[in-house]
Write a protein that holds these residues in place. Sequence first.
Motif, mmCIF file in Angstrom:
data_model
loop_
_atom_site.group_PDB
_atom_site.id
_atom_site.type_symbol
_atom_site.label_atom_id
_atom_site.label_comp_id
_atom_site.label_asym_id
_atom_site.label_seq_id
_atom_site.Cartn_x
_atom_site.Cartn_y
_atom_site.Cartn_z
ATOM 1 N N LEU A 84 0.833 -1.205 0.000
ATOM 2 C CA LEU A 84 0.000 0.000 0.000
ATOM 3 C C LEU A 84 0.871 1.259 0.000
ATOM 4 O O LEU A 84 0.597 2.212 -0.736
ATOM 5 N N VAL A 85 1.919 1.240 0.805
ATOM 6 C CA VAL A 85 2.807 2.402 0.861
ATOM 7 C C VAL A 85 3.581 2.533 -0.451
ATOM 8 O O VAL A 85 3.754 3.639 -0.961
ATOM 9 N N ASP A 86 4.019 1.417 -1.023
ATOM 10 C CA ASP A 86 4.704 1.469 -2.319
ATOM 11 C C ASP A 86 3.802 2.053 -3.402
ATOM 12 O O ASP A 86 4.251 2.863 -4.223
ATOM 13 N N ALA A 87 2.538 1.642 -3.404
ATOM 14 C CA ALA A 87 1.591 2.165 -4.398
ATOM 15 C C ALA A 87 1.386 3.667 -4.213
ATOM 16 O O ALA A 87 1.350 4.421 -5.201
ATOM 17 N N GLY A 90 4.347 5.496 -5.489
ATOM 18 C CA GLY A 90 4.287 5.563 -6.953
ATOM 19 C C GLY A 90 3.369 6.674 -7.432
ATOM 20 O O GLY A 90 3.694 7.402 -8.373
ATOM 21 N N ARG A 91 2.212 6.813 -6.768
ATOM 22 C CA ARG A 91 1.280 7.890 -7.140
ATOM 23 C C ARG A 91 1.901 9.264 -6.878
ATOM 24 O O ARG A 91 1.770 10.182 -7.693
ATOM 25 N N VAL A 92 2.590 9.400 -5.766
ATOM 26 C CA VAL A 92 3.229 10.673 -5.434
ATOM 27 C C VAL A 92 4.322 10.990 -6.450
ATOM 28 O O VAL A 92 4.423 12.117 -6.935
ATOM 29 N N ARG A 93 5.123 9.991 -6.792
ATOM 30 C CA ARG A 93 6.197 10.217 -7.774
ATOM 31 C C ARG A 93 5.627 10.598 -9.143
ATOM 32 O O ARG A 93 6.194 11.447 -9.838
ATOM 33 N N ALA A 94 4.524 9.992 -9.524
ATOM 34 C CA ALA A 94 3.884 10.340 -10.805
ATOM 35 C C ALA A 94 3.387 11.787 -10.772
ATOM 36 O O ALA A 94 3.541 12.525 -11.753
ATOM 37 N N ARG A 95 2.813 12.182 -9.644
ATOM 38 C CA ARG A 95 2.348 13.577 -9.521
ATOM 39 C C ARG A 95 3.529 14.548 -9.539
ATOM 40 O O ARG A 95 3.431 15.633 -10.119
#
Length: 143
Positions: A84-87, A90-95
């Motif tokens: 969950l934290v990895d996902a 990933g969302r934060v890095r994409a943003r």
Amino acid sequence: MRIGELSRATGVDIETIRFYEKSGLLPGPARSDNGYRDYTQPHLERLAFIRHCRALDMPLADVTQLLESLDTQDPARLASVDGLVDAQLGRVRARLASMKALEQQLVALKARCDADHAAHGCGILEELVAAAHGEACACHGKD
């Protein structure tokens, strides 16, 4: 404690607290003799946990899973916490990548500004109008 006190103690809006109760994230409190909700320390701690997860911009579905892992302490569920934290990471890095691209577009647009508006038109507005007409612009090029 009453809902207003819980709200002040956690910084969570009263309506949000009620929403969390309806959603099952926060268990409903006992009622006092006068019918008021009577929140306890475990409510405060759970709400603070939820608030912290939301401050990390975790979706409510993930918060629900984290709470279930916390409640059950089931090793299989605990193993999913990392995912969950990895996902979320990933969302934060994409943003962040998206925001960096946006920054570059705005820098390119800002570079079109001469600042001597008495002698020249506004290069930024000209670029935005060109883009509105489907023409290439400094910040996006031609789509």
